[in-house]
Enzyme design. Structure first.
Site, short mmCIF file in Angstrom:
data_model
loop_
_atom_site.label_atom_id
_atom_site.label_comp_id
_atom_site.label_asym_id
_atom_site.label_seq_id
_atom_site.Cartn_x
_atom_site.Cartn_y
_atom_site.Cartn_z
N LYS A 15 0.85 -1.18 0.00
CA LYS A 15 0.00 0.00 0.00
C LYS A 15 0.89 1.25 0.00
O LYS A 15 1.92 1.29 0.70
CB LYS A 15 -0.90 0.00 1.23
CG LYS A 15 -1.85 -1.20 1.27
CD LYS A 15 -2.83 -1.18 0.12
CE LYS A 15 -3.82 -2.33 0.20
NZ LYS A 15 -4.84 -2.26 -0.88
N ASP B 293 -0.27 -0.01 -4.52
CA ASP B 293 -1.72 0.24 -4.53
C ASP B 293 -2.00 1.50 -3.74
O ASP B 293 -1.74 1.56 -2.54
CB ASP B 293 -2.43 -0.97 -3.91
CG ASP B 293 -3.95 -0.85 -3.93
OD1 ASP B 293 -4.46 0.20 -4.38
OD2 ASP B 293 -4.62 -1.81 -3.50
N GLU C 85 -1.88 0.44 -8.71
CA GLU C 85 -3.30 0.12 -8.61
C GLU C 85 -4.09 1.30 -8.04
O GLU C 85 -3.62 1.96 -7.11
CB GLU C 85 -3.44 -1.10 -7.69
CG GLU C 85 -4.85 -1.56 -7.41
CD GLU C 85 -4.84 -2.88 -6.65
OE1 GLU C 85 -3.96 -3.74 -6.92
OE2 GLU C 85 -5.72 -3.08 -5.78
N GLU D 237 -11.55 -2.71 -8.51
CA GLU D 237 -12.28 -3.16 -7.33
C GLU D 237 -13.41 -2.20 -6.96
O GLU D 237 -14.35 -2.58 -6.28
CB GLU D 237 -11.33 -3.37 -6.15
CG GLU D 237 -10.69 -2.11 -5.61
CD GLU D 237 -9.67 -2.41 -4.50
OE1 GLU D 237 -8.53 -2.76 -4.84
OE2 GLU D 237 -10.01 -2.28 -3.32
N ASP E 168 -14.09 -7.66 -9.22
CA ASP E 168 -14.40 -7.95 -7.82
C ASP E 168 -15.72 -8.72 -7.82
O ASP E 168 -16.66 -8.33 -8.53
CB ASP E 168 -14.53 -6.63 -7.05
CG ASP E 168 -14.85 -6.83 -5.58
OD1 ASP E 168 -13.99 -6.51 -4.74
OD2 ASP E 168 -15.99 -7.27 -5.27
N HIS F 106 -9.41 -8.63 -7.84
CA HIS F 106 -9.27 -8.10 -6.48
C HIS F 106 -9.86 -9.12 -5.51
O HIS F 106 -10.93 -9.67 -5.75
CB HIS F 106 -10.05 -6.79 -6.37
CG HIS F 106 -10.20 -6.30 -4.96
ND1 HIS F 106 -11.42 -6.23 -4.29
CD2 HIS F 106 -9.27 -5.86 -4.07
CE1 HIS F 106 -11.23 -5.76 -3.07
NE2 HIS F 106 -9.95 -5.54 -2.90
MG LIG Z 1 -6.62 -2.49 -4.07
#
Ligand SMILES: [Mg+2]
Length: 447
Positions: free
Chosen positions: A237, A265, A291, A317, A340, A367
């Site tokens: 992240k 992401d 992402e 997602e 997703d 995702h």
């Molecule tokens: Mg993500």
């Protein structure tokens, strides 16, 4: 009886009615897990998520059940459950064999309900509620067939699959004939690919090490563990603090060596210009993809970020529906499509998105994580491999090692690969004891 129930109601003669099986209830429960206590799932936009679900059970007059869920992150799960319950009267009374036999028509009718469609159309809470009910009926169908959902889907003819898709709003990019051609092209190799899938599984990547709230020691320790566990792609992240991002990327690169891929992401943290400038100093770490660099609605913004950052862009997602996926693909805005299981209108709309991605030659890397998302979306990725794209190269399903113990048929990830599920259904079914313990607000874990 609702219009939908009327159109999915069989012969009303008394001799037929006596054996008629119909949907008698749709229940939605609010289930929450206190993941925020360990900052599991923390990212730039969701600092303290409690992984949760609106858990849906469709029951029939014969006592059969279809289960599904909508993944949520705490407050608002009650709202998601309420949306499912508002839709429930539309499907109560539907003939089960008709609904199962025409899931394309069933999904279209549910998404087309005028008062609820007004609240979308085909986006957000209402559409996710539609998806939950559609997915529950798919689970019922797969349970009845004694097959895992991926195998059920991969056993349908190209014509049956095309009939599941609502081509309205996408046939300017993908016609039913083109969809049929894609599916027919994949048909001869289905059995061989299913065999390979059962033997070798499907590639996974892990986000377990990279939550934003984890300290450096935990990040490094879990990254090294991931490599030992067989993963060759780890996701971190990013997007809250640039210095932190640079330090964390350097730490993980040093810990895992040059051969393990690292995706990043941002969970929508940036504006478009901000994304482009933020990504510049991250480029030397060769992120495998960036992402959700910006708003999931910003098709042209994604295209600019992709062009100006020079990095592969992934998103999906939070993409509302097939229309936005169509535009992302038409605009050349994405290198990776991230479906997703719970965001759009169920299996049917995800089939439309898989077909769009196949038409544009873009890989689908779903995702997952959350609660139940791995269990559910693996079926769609495996079906894509067997019967749609026919490809496994460049495909990978997200894996996060949380909360699987609550599922009747939990995912199995071994040596960095998902083992193809063999049990019947769509994967969302949870243990009754877990549903009771984590019911919000009265379950024993919350009371
Ligand atoms: Mg993500």
């Amino acid at each position: 009886m609702s219009d939908l129930a009327t159109s999915f109601s069989q012969d009303q003669r008394s001799d037929v009615r006596a054996v008629r099986e119909e949907i008698v209830s749709v229940e939605a429960r609010d289930v929450r897990f206190p993941t925020s206590r360990a900052l599991d799932g923390s990212d730039a936009m969701n600092p303290t998520p409690d992984y949760s679900a609106a858990y849906v059970v469709v029951r029939t007059s014969a006592g059969a059940e279809g289960h599904s869920l909508v993944f949520t992150i705490g407050r608002g799960t009650d709202l998601q459950a309420a949306a499912v319950e508002v839709l429930a009267p539309l499907v109560v009374g539907c003939d089960v064999s008709q609904a199962i036999g025409d899931l394309g028509g069933f999904a279209r009718a549910l998404a087309g309900d005028s008062p609820m469609r007004w609240l979308g159309p085909e986006k957000g809470i209402v559409h996710m509620a539609v998806g939950a009910i559609v997915n529950a009926v798919w689970d019922l169908r797969a349970q009845r067939a004694g097959l895992p959902l991926w195998a059920l889907l991969a056993g349908l003819s190209p014509e049956e699959l095309v009939a599941l898709v609502d081509f309205r709003y996408i046939d300017d990019a993908l016609t039913p004939d083109e969809a049929l051609a894609i599916l027919r092209r994949a048909e001869p190799g289905r059995a061989e690919r299913a065999q390979r899938l059962r033997a070798e599984g499907f590639p996974a990547y892990t986000t377990t090490p990279g939550w934003l709230g984890y300290d450096d020691d935990k990040l490094v320790r879990l990254s090294q563990q991931a490599v030992r566990d067989g993963f060759d792609l780890i996701k971190l992240k990013v997007g809250a603090d640039l210095d932190d991002d640079l330090r964390r990327l350097r730490l993980v690169r040093d810990a895992v060596g040059p051969d393990v891929r690292i995706a990043i992401d941002a969970n929508q943290a940036w504006g478009v210009d901000e994304a482009i400038s933020w990504l510049e100093p991250l480029r030397p770490f060769h992120p495998y993809w960036i992402e959700e660099p910006t708003s999931p609605d910003d098709v042209l913004g994604h295209a600019r970020i992709r062009g100006e950052s020079g990095l592969p862009v992934a998103t999906g997602e939070h993409v509302h529906n097939r229309v936005i996926f169509k535009q992302l693909l038409q605009a050349g805005a994405v290198d990776v499509v991230q479906i997703d299981a719970c965001r759009v209108g169920g299996v049917n709309e995800n089939l439309a998105i898989l077909l769009l991605a196949a038409k544009f030659g873009v890989p689908v890397c779903p995702h997952a994580g959350g609660v139940g998302l791995c269990e559910m979306v693996q079926h769609l990725a495996m079906f894509d491999y067997v019967a749609v794209s026919g490809e496994m190269d460049g495909r990978v399903i997200e894996f996060v090692d949380h909360l699987h113990e609550h599922f009747v048929d939990p995912v199995v990830v071994r040596d960095g690969r998902y083992v193809a599920p063999s049990g019947p259904g769509g994967g969302a079914r949870m243990h009754p004891a877990s549903l009771a313990a984590f019911a919000y607000p009265d379950g024993t874990e919350w009371a």
